[in-house]
Design a protein around this motif. Structure first.
Motif, PDB file in Angstrom:
ATOM      1  N   ILE A  42       0.760  -1.249  -0.111  1.00 13.59           N
ATOM      2  CA  ILE A  42      -0.057  -0.012   0.090  1.00 13.59           C
ATOM      3  C   ILE A  42       0.990   1.349   0.111  1.00 13.59           C
ATOM      4  O   ILE A  42       1.998   1.289   0.560  1.00 13.59           O
ATOM      5  CB  ILE A  42      -0.853  -0.099   1.100  1.00 13.59           C
ATOM      6  CG1 ILE A  42      -1.733   1.298   1.263  1.00 13.59           C
ATOM      7  CG2 ILE A  42      -0.171  -0.053   2.489  1.00 13.59           C
ATOM      8  CD1 ILE A  42      -2.974   1.194   2.134  1.00 13.59           C
ATOM      9  N   ASN A  43       0.339   2.212  -0.752  1.00 15.36           N
ATOM     10  CA  ASN A  43       1.261   3.466  -1.081  1.00 15.36           C
ATOM     11  C   ASN A  43       0.792   4.577   0.073  1.00 15.36           C
ATOM     12  O   ASN A  43      -0.354   4.844   0.313  1.00 15.36           O
ATOM     13  CB  ASN A  43       1.304   3.916  -2.378  1.00 15.36           C
ATOM     14  CG  ASN A  43       1.994   3.351  -3.175  1.00 15.36           C
ATOM     15  OD1 ASN A  43       2.502   2.219  -2.970  1.00 15.36           O
ATOM     16  ND2 ASN A  43       1.975   3.585  -4.528  1.00 15.36           N
ATOM     17  N   GLY A  44       1.708   5.124   0.866  1.00 12.91           N
ATOM     18  CA  GLY A  44       1.238   6.141   1.668  1.00 12.91           C
ATOM     19  C   GLY A  44       2.141   7.497   1.148  1.00 12.91           C
ATOM     20  O   GLY A  44       3.443   7.284   0.978  1.00 12.91           O
ATOM     21  N   ILE A  45       1.610   8.543   0.954  1.00 15.77           N
ATOM     22  CA  ILE A  45       2.207   9.747   0.417  1.00 15.77           C
ATOM     23  C   ILE A  45       2.567  10.860   1.494  1.00 15.77           C
ATOM     24  O   ILE A  45       1.666  11.243   2.258  1.00 15.77           O
ATOM     25  CB  ILE A  45       1.568  10.298  -0.758  1.00 15.77           C
ATOM     26  CG1 ILE A  45       1.169   9.279  -1.981  1.00 15.77           C
ATOM     27  CG2 ILE A  45       2.113  11.545  -1.237  1.00 15.77           C
ATOM     28  CD1 ILE A  45       0.153   9.676  -2.623  1.00 15.77           C
ATOM     29  N   VAL A  46       3.763  11.181   1.600  1.00 16.24           N
ATOM     30  CA  VAL A  46       4.270  11.935   2.745  1.00 16.24           C
ATOM     31  C   VAL A  46       4.927  13.153   1.950  1.00 16.24           C
ATOM     32  O   VAL A  46       5.819  13.118   1.349  1.00 16.24           O
ATOM     33  CB  VAL A  46       5.329  11.527   3.719  1.00 16.24           C
ATOM     34  CG1 VAL A  46       5.757  12.732   4.767  1.00 16.24           C
ATOM     35  CG2 VAL A  46       4.657  10.191   4.539  1.00 16.24           C
ATOM     36  N   MET A  47       4.306  14.451   2.426  1.00 20.31           N
ATOM     37  CA  MET A  47       4.914  15.740   2.004  1.00 20.31           C
ATOM     38  C   MET A  47       6.032  16.197   2.992  1.00 20.31           C
ATOM     39  O   MET A  47       5.505  16.027   4.138  1.00 20.31           O
ATOM     40  CB  MET A  47       3.959  16.777   1.788  1.00 20.31           C
ATOM     41  CG  MET A  47       3.087  16.450   0.424  1.00 20.31           C
ATOM     42  SD  MET A  47       3.774  16.109  -1.094  1.00 20.31           S
ATOM     43  CE  MET A  47       4.653  17.944  -1.266  1.00 20.31           C
ATOM     44  N   HIS A  48       7.022  16.382   2.602  1.00 18.16           N
ATOM     45  CA  HIS A  48       8.094  16.986   3.526  1.00 18.16           C
ATOM     46  C   HIS A  48       9.053  18.269   2.956  1.00 18.16           C
ATOM     47  O   HIS A  48       9.655  18.040   2.086  1.00 18.16           O
ATOM     48  CB  HIS A  48       9.236  15.852   3.884  1.00 18.16           C
ATOM     49  CG  HIS A  48      10.162  16.270   4.919  1.00 18.16           C
ATOM     50  ND1 HIS A  48      10.013  16.306   6.109  1.00 18.16           N
ATOM     51  CD2 HIS A  48      11.557  16.440   4.814  1.00 18.16           C
ATOM     52  CE1 HIS A  48      10.931  16.768   6.959  1.00 18.16           C
ATOM     53  NE2 HIS A  48      11.878  16.814   6.110  1.00 18.16           N
ATOM     54  N   GLY A  49       8.187  19.318   3.331  1.00 15.04           N
ATOM     55  CA  GLY A  49       8.671  20.624   2.587  1.00 15.04           C
ATOM     56  C   GLY A  49       8.128  20.575   1.165  1.00 15.04           C
ATOM     57  O   GLY A  49       6.872  20.173   1.152  1.00 15.04           O
ATOM     58  N   ASN A  50       9.224  20.813   0.392  1.00 11.97           N
ATOM     59  CA  ASN A  50       8.713  20.658  -1.080  1.00 11.97           C
ATOM     60  C   ASN A  50       9.047  19.331  -1.444  1.00 11.97           C
ATOM     61  O   ASN A  50       8.702  19.262  -2.913  1.00 11.97           O
ATOM     62  CB  ASN A  50       9.655  21.748  -1.982  1.00 11.97           C
ATOM     63  CG  ASN A  50       9.196  23.087  -1.557  1.00 11.97           C
ATOM     64  OD1 ASN A  50       8.172  23.452  -1.164  1.00 11.97           O
ATOM     65  ND2 ASN A  50      10.259  23.885  -1.522  1.00 11.97           N
ATOM     66  N   PRO A 174      -0.463  16.902  -3.947  1.00 11.24           N
ATOM     67  CA  PRO A 174       0.192  16.793  -2.479  1.00 11.24           C
ATOM     68  C   PRO A 174      -0.833  16.649  -1.413  1.00 11.24           C
ATOM     69  O   PRO A 174      -0.518  16.371  -0.188  1.00 11.24           O
ATOM     70  CB  PRO A 174       0.988  18.181  -2.463  1.00 11.24           C
ATOM     71  CG  PRO A 174       1.178  18.619  -3.911  1.00 11.24           C
ATOM     72  CD  PRO A 174      -0.112  17.850  -4.706  1.00 11.24           C
ATOM     73  N   GLU A 175      -2.082  16.803  -1.847  1.00 11.84           N
ATOM     74  CA  GLU A 175      -3.303  16.672  -1.043  1.00 11.84           C
ATOM     75  C   GLU A 175      -3.485  15.183  -0.627  1.00 11.84           C
ATOM     76  O   GLU A 175      -4.185  14.996   0.451  1.00 11.84           O
ATOM     77  CB  GLU A 175      -4.388  17.343  -1.222  1.00 11.84           C
ATOM     78  CG  GLU A 175      -4.419  18.849  -1.694  1.00 11.84           C
ATOM     79  CD  GLU A 175      -4.198  19.487  -0.424  1.00 11.84           C
ATOM     80  OE1 GLU A 175      -4.835  19.175   0.895  1.00 11.84           O
ATOM     81  OE2 GLU A 175      -3.223  20.311  -0.147  1.00 11.84           O
ATOM     82  N   PHE A 176      -2.887  14.158  -1.344  1.00  8.91           N
ATOM     83  CA  PHE A 176      -3.248  12.847  -1.255  1.00  8.91           C
ATOM     84  C   PHE A 176      -2.172  12.425  -0.182  1.00  8.91           C
ATOM     85  O   PHE A 176      -1.271  12.757  -0.027  1.00  8.91           O
ATOM     86  CB  PHE A 176      -3.286  12.124  -2.416  1.00  8.91           C
ATOM     87  CG  PHE A 176      -4.098  12.542  -3.562  1.00  8.91           C
ATOM     88  CD1 PHE A 176      -5.256  13.104  -3.322  1.00  8.91           C
ATOM     89  CD2 PHE A 176      -3.945  11.823  -4.693  1.00  8.91           C
ATOM     90  CE1 PHE A 176      -5.977  13.238  -4.421  1.00  8.91           C
ATOM     91  CE2 PHE A 176      -4.797  12.020  -5.831  1.00  8.91           C
ATOM     92  CZ  PHE A 176      -6.015  12.830  -5.583  1.00  8.91           C
ATOM     93  N   ILE A 177      -2.825  11.362   0.545  1.00  7.89           N
ATOM     94  CA  ILE A 177      -2.169  10.590   1.574  1.00  7.89           C
ATOM     95  C   ILE A 177      -1.796   9.180   1.088  1.00  7.89           C
ATOM     96  O   ILE A 177      -0.934   8.352   1.719  1.00  7.89           O
ATOM     97  CB  ILE A 177      -2.360  10.803   3.227  1.00  7.89           C
ATOM     98  CG1 ILE A 177      -3.882  10.052   3.187  1.00  7.89           C
ATOM     99  CG2 ILE A 177      -2.629  12.356   3.701  1.00  7.89           C
ATOM    100  CD1 ILE A 177      -4.331   9.771   4.587  1.00  7.89           C
ATOM    101  N   THR A 178      -2.467   8.780   0.084  1.00  6.88           N
ATOM    102  CA  THR A 178      -2.504   7.323  -0.230  1.00  6.88           C
ATOM    103  C   THR A 178      -2.949   7.129  -1.532  1.00  6.88           C
ATOM    104  O   THR A 178      -4.034   8.019  -2.119  1.00  6.88           O
ATOM    105  CB  THR A 178      -3.056   6.449   0.815  1.00  6.88           C
ATOM    106  OG1 THR A 178      -2.867   5.118   0.061  1.00  6.88           O
ATOM    107  CG2 THR A 178      -4.695   6.627   0.910  1.00  6.88           C
ATOM    108  N   THR A 179      -2.519   6.146  -2.614  1.00  9.96           N
ATOM    109  CA  THR A 179      -3.112   5.943  -3.591  1.00  9.96           C
ATOM    110  C   THR A 179      -4.133   4.729  -3.582  1.00  9.96           C
ATOM    111  O   THR A 179      -4.914   4.693  -4.422  1.00  9.96           O
ATOM    112  CB  THR A 179      -2.024   5.375  -4.640  1.00  9.96           C
ATOM    113  OG1 THR A 179      -1.482   3.965  -4.278  1.00  9.96           O
ATOM    114  CG2 THR A 179      -1.134   6.491  -4.868  1.00  9.96           C
ATOM    115  N   ALA A 180      -4.340   4.261  -2.252  1.00 10.63           N
ATOM    116  CA  ALA A 180      -5.532   3.311  -2.187  1.00 10.63           C
ATOM    117  C   ALA A 180      -6.806   3.753  -1.994  1.00 10.63           C
ATOM    118  O   ALA A 180      -7.119   4.884  -1.783  1.00 10.63           O
ATOM    119  CB  ALA A 180      -4.950   2.513  -0.998  1.00 10.63           C
ATOM    120  N   ARG A 181      -7.824   3.086  -2.576  1.00 14.07           N
ATOM    121  CA  ARG A 181      -9.096   3.600  -2.367  1.00 14.07           C
ATOM    122  C   ARG A 181      -9.623   3.370  -1.023  1.00 14.07           C
ATOM    123  O   ARG A 181      -9.079   2.502  -0.505  1.00 14.07           O
ATOM    124  CB  ARG A 181     -10.155   2.749  -3.275  1.00 14.07           C
ATOM    125  CG  ARG A 181      -9.659   2.862  -4.928  1.00 14.07           C
ATOM    126  CD  ARG A 181     -10.505   1.969  -5.813  1.00 14.07           C
ATOM    127  NE  ARG A 181     -10.218   0.518  -5.388  1.00 14.07           N
ATOM    128  CZ  ARG A 181     -10.929  -0.460  -5.866  1.00 14.07           C
ATOM    129  NH1 ARG A 181     -12.025  -0.292  -6.792  1.00 14.07           N
ATOM    130  NH2 ARG A 181     -10.683  -1.722  -5.437  1.00 14.07           N
TER     131      ARG A 181
END
Length: 289
Positions: A42-50, A174-181
Motif C-alpha cells: 500500500i502506498n502512503g504519500i508524505v509531503m516533507h517541505g517541497n 500533494p493533498e493525497f495521503i495514499t493511492t489506495a481507495r
C-alpha cells in the motif's frame, strides 16, 4: 523539488506498517502483533517541505512454502526493483541475520536503515546495535535511530530519506495521503480487527471483501464479506450467538474511525471458499488494490 518511491522492507513484525502510519499521521495500513499480517503493498504519500516521498508498505520477508506466503514474499521482493530508495526497517532488539539476508537480494538502489523502538532500549543497547551495523557501513547510506512514539524523530528520518530521492515533479497531488481507495483501506482495517479478535491460524485463512461503501453526509455505510476456507472457521468467526462477529464489528468500527470522522455503519457477513488460500489466482486477486 524531489519526488520518489521508497520501499519499506524488513522481516515480519518489524514495524513497517506502524512506521508508515507514524510518518503519515494517519492510520491507513493494518498493524498486528501477529506475524505476516500485511499481505498487500500500500502506498502512503508524505509531503516533507517541497519534497514528496511515496512509501510502499510491503509484506514482511520470511521463508515459507505456502501459496499465499510465497506470493507475499514475491510482492515484497518485486517492490525492491520498483523504487528509488529502500528503507530497511528493523528493531533495535533484532539481530542482524535478517539484514544479512536482505543484503544477499539483488538490489540496484541505495538503502538506509531505520532502527526502531529505541524508546524501549537503553543507551548502551542502542550504541551496541549501531556498532554492530557499522561493519556494513559501506552497504547503507545512513542508519537512523527512531521511535514511532516520539514525533521528534520524524524530521530527522524524513530529512535523510529526501536527501536520496531524485529531482522530479510530484507523482501525486500533494493533498493525497495514499493511492489506495477507501474500500481497500477498510478491507485491511477489518482484517486487522480479525487478527485482534480471533486467535491461532484462523486469521491467516481469512480475507475480507468490501462489497459496497455508501458515503452519506453524517454516516459511512460499509458492507463487507469475511471469506474463510472451511465451515469450522466460519463458526468460530461468528461465535456463539454471534458474539465474535459482533466483537469484530465493534473493533473494526473503532479502527476505521481513526481515519474517518463520520459515524460508521458496518455490516459483516461470513462465507466459505475452501480453495481460496491454495488457488494462486484467487490469492493474487486478494492481493490487488
Amino acid at each position: 523539488m524531489k519526488s520518489g518511491f521508497i520501499s519499506l522492507i524488513g522481516r515480519t513484525n518489524a514495524g513497517k506498517s506502524s512506521l508508515l502510519n507514524y510518518l503519515l499521521n494517519e492510520k491507513i495500513s493494518m498493524v498486528s502483533h501477529k506475524q505476516n499480517a500485511t499481505r498487500r503493498k500500500i502506498n502512503g504519500i508524505v509531503m516533507h517541505g517541497n519534497d514528496q516521498a511515496i512509501f510502499v508498505d510491503t509484506p514482511g520477508l520470511h521463508e515459507s512454502n505456502k501459496t499465499m506466503n510465497k506470493l507475499m514474499i514475491e510482492t515484497a521482493i518485486k517492490s525492491i526493483g520498483d523504487c528509488d530508495l529502500i528503507l530497511f526497517v528493523t528493531s533495535v532488539f533484532d539481530n542482524l541475520e535478517n539484514y544479512k539476508k536482505f543484503l544477499n537480494l539483488k538490489r540496484d538502489v541505495p538503502h538506509i536503515i531505520a532502527l526502531t523502538k529505541i524508546d524501549e532500549a537503553s543507551d548502551k543497547q542502542i550504541f551496541d546495535k549501531l556498532s554492530q551495523y557499522q561493519k556494513y557501513a559501506d552497504e547503507f547510506k545512513a542508519i537512523i535511530p527512531t521511535s514511532t512514539k516520539k514525533q521528534a524523530y520524524k524530521k530527522i528520518l524524513m530529512d535523510e530519506i529526501c536527501k536520496h530521492l531524485p529531482e522530479h515533479e510530484y507523482f501525486y497531488d500533494p493533498e493525497f495521503i495514499t493511492t489506495a481507495r477507501g474500500k481497500d483501506i477498510y478491507r485491511d482495517l477489518i482484517l486487522e480487527a480479525i487478527f485482534e479478535c480471533v486467535s491461532d491460524e484462523i486469521p491467516y485463512s481469512t480475507d475480507v471483501k468490501v462489497d459496497k461503501v455508501v458515503e452519506k453526509q453524517d454516516i459511512t455505510e460499509i458492507y463487507a464479506t469475511i471469506v474463510t476456507d472451511n465451515k469450522h472457521h466460519k463458526s468460530i468467526l461468528i461465535g456463539k450467538d454471534g458474539a465474535t462477529i459482533k466483537r469484530i464489528g465493534i473493533n473494526s468500527r473503532k479502527i476505521i474511525n481513526q481515519l474517518v470522522e463520520n459515524k460508521i455503519f458496518l455490516k459483516l457477513n461470513v462465507e466459505v471458499d475452501k480453495n481460496w488460500t491454495s488457488d494462486e489466482n484467487a490469492v493474487k486477486k486478494s492481493f490487488e488494490y
